[in-house]
Design an enzyme around this catalytic site. Structure first.
Site, short mmCIF file in Angstrom:
data_model
loop_
_atom_site.label_atom_id
_atom_site.label_comp_id
_atom_site.label_asym_id
_atom_site.label_seq_id
_atom_site.Cartn_x
_atom_site.Cartn_y
_atom_site.Cartn_z
N ALA A 202 -12.25 -33.25 26.31
CA ALA A 202 -11.88 -31.84 26.41
C ALA A 202 -11.77 -31.47 27.88
O ALA A 202 -12.43 -32.08 28.73
CB ALA A 202 -12.91 -30.95 25.72
N ALA A 204 -11.33 -27.93 30.54
CA ALA A 204 -11.35 -26.47 30.64
C ALA A 204 -10.95 -26.06 32.06
O ALA A 204 -10.53 -26.88 32.87
CB ALA A 204 -12.73 -25.93 30.28
N GLN A 208 -14.23 -30.82 32.90
CA GLN A 208 -13.82 -31.56 31.72
C GLN A 208 -15.00 -32.34 31.17
O GLN A 208 -15.96 -32.62 31.88
CB GLN A 208 -12.65 -32.47 32.03
CG GLN A 208 -12.87 -33.52 33.09
CD GLN A 208 -11.55 -34.15 33.54
OE1 GLN A 208 -10.51 -33.50 33.58
NE2 GLN A 208 -11.59 -35.43 33.87
N VAL A 209 -14.90 -32.68 29.89
CA VAL A 209 -16.05 -33.23 29.16
C VAL A 209 -15.76 -34.66 28.71
O VAL A 209 -14.69 -34.95 28.17
CB VAL A 209 -16.39 -32.36 27.94
CG1 VAL A 209 -17.55 -32.97 27.15
CG2 VAL A 209 -16.73 -30.94 28.38
N LYS A 224 -20.26 -32.88 31.12
CA LYS A 224 -19.26 -31.99 31.71
C LYS A 224 -19.24 -32.17 33.22
O LYS A 224 -20.28 -32.09 33.88
CB LYS A 224 -19.55 -30.53 31.36
CG LYS A 224 -18.49 -29.57 31.90
CD LYS A 224 -18.50 -28.23 31.21
CE LYS A 224 -19.68 -27.37 31.61
NZ LYS A 224 -19.53 -25.99 31.11
N ASP A 354 -18.48 -15.20 27.66
CA ASP A 354 -17.23 -15.94 27.45
C ASP A 354 -17.10 -16.35 25.98
O ASP A 354 -16.97 -17.54 25.66
CB ASP A 354 -17.24 -17.18 28.35
CG ASP A 354 -15.85 -17.76 28.56
OD1 ASP A 354 -14.87 -17.09 28.20
OD2 ASP A 354 -15.75 -18.87 29.09
#
Length: 406
Positions: A202, A204, A208-209, A224, A354
């Site tokens: 993933a 963002a 990133q993860v 992350k 968020d």
């Protein structure tokens, strides 16, 4: 459904005007830089509070050694103004990047409105807007994520296109990410992880993860990693937005303090760059919910010894986005989410800011997992009391007392 075309075309014109006006100002600043003697650069006196995580206050990773006007979690617009005052070429170059990459979209949007073809091309423009924002970097990605849920500010189909920013942001180099993990945590990946995905699972706005498995326990984890040089990029973009705000406010005769709005948003964004704070808030949330008997909502468990200012490791959580799930208990979990946020707002005083759909997961055992505690605000006790009085007066229909509560 009819599109809000005046909003789209007006916003495009306003953005074009601001960019061109600012470009003229930056050109003057660059010219002055070449005709005057250089001055010493400003430095920020802010320092990190010491926390017991893997790294010290100052990161030793070479990928984060780029100069910035302040440190992570220490947003200082005045330090930024002094810093970039001595670096007009840097500001000018970034502005030309923004103008160059966005000008075609702006012009096309204005032409769409004039030629009455907005509805015909809205899907194409939505994709172009998503690509443009992704290309402009972390600051604009974060703004796009916020706009993706604000159909009052952006035409609905444009906003829908930006939902791709919630959990599908283009990643940075996977090899660089793995280098960051080793340098930040002072480890060798093969010594600590029996498995670690070669590519991020993933990505963002600021990180990133990777999915991995600890060699010591066999547990699956999410690692992350922050985008390298993100602080430097964000600081410059925030400085430019803050510089443009008064001009835009004056041109549109807006009563809102846009400069203050940028500062409030910028403080939260820069705070998000310190993963040690996110680790602390993540742990505190799960503890607070459990203490209050709200075991059906939690946050991922932090692995502190593998977390630092730019790397955050948590236990892996399997789940599906709440918004995408067709499980029978989704309405119940929506109620759980509402209860959790009211508890944060009115009780614990630490509010997760968020809550976009990508951060709310339904787990296989029917619980709600809230992700990403990077953007958090602390709610003062006096505000909590005012809100409670406001709710109580509304519930009791004491409408004459409501103005006093606010």
């Amino acid at each position: 459904m009819a599109l809000s075309s005046p909003r789209a075309s007006t916003a495009a014109r306003a953005l074009l005007l601001l960019l061109l006006s600012s470009l003229s100002q930056e050109h003057s600043a660059v010219k002055a830089a070449f005709t005057s003697s250089p001055s010493k650069s400003a430095t920020s006196t802010n320092r990190h509070h010491h926390l017991h995580y893997a790294t010290s206050t100052k990161s030793t990773s070479p990928t984060y050694g780029i100069d910035a006007p302040y440190n992570e979690a220490n947003y200082d617009p005045h330090a930024a103004a002094e810093y970039y005052k001595d670096r007009p070429i840097e500001s000018f170059y970034r502005l030309t990047q923004i103008v160059g990459r966005s000008s075609r979209f702006i012009v096309d949007s204005i032409l769409d409105a004039k030629l009455d073809r907005e509805e015909e091309l809205v899907d194409q423009r939505s994709e172009e807007l998503l690509e443009l924002i992704s290309d402009l970097g972390p600051t604009f990605i974060k703004i796009g994520q916020a706009l993706s849920t604000r159909t009052d500010l952006l035409p609905a189909k444009y906003a829908k296109g930006l939902t791709g920013l919630q959990d599908a942001v283009p990643p940075f180099s996977a090899e660089l990410g793995r280098q960051v993990i080793e340098s930040e945590l002072n480890i060798k990946i093969d010594d600590v992880f029996s498995e670690l995905s070669l590519q991020p699972v993933a990505s963002a706005s600021i990180g990133q993860v990777y999915r991995g498995r600890l060699r010591s326990t066999g547990e699956e984890v999410a690692v992350k990693v922050q985008r390298p040089a993100v602080l430097s990029n964000v600081a410059l973009d925030l400085h430019m937005l803050r510089s443009l705000a008064p001009m835009y406010q004056k041109s549109k005769e807006i009563n809102t303090d846009l400069e203050g709005l940028v500062d409030a948003w910028g403080e939260g964004f820069v705070n998000e760059l310190d993963y040690r704070a996110e680790a602390r808030y993540t742990t505190e949330f799960s503890k607070a919910m459990k203490e209050r008997g709200l075991g059906s909502v939690f946050a991922p468990e932090v692995v502190e010894e593998l977390s630092s200012i730019h790397v955050l490791t948590t236990k892996w959580v399997d789940g599906q986005r709440l918004a995408d799930s067709d499980a029978d208990d989704v309405p119940r979990l929506c109620g759980v989410a509402l209860n959790a946020y009211l508890t944060m707002l009115l009780d614990t005083g630490t509010l997760h800011c968020d809550p976009h759909p990508g951060n709310l997961l339904r787990t296989p055992d029917g619980r709600l997992c809230i992700l990403d505690f990077g953007m958090v605000i602390n709610v003062p006790e006096d505000l909590q009391l005012s809100l409670l009085e406001f709710i109580a007066d509304l519930n009791a229909k004491n409408y004459e007392d409501v103005p006093d509560d606010l």
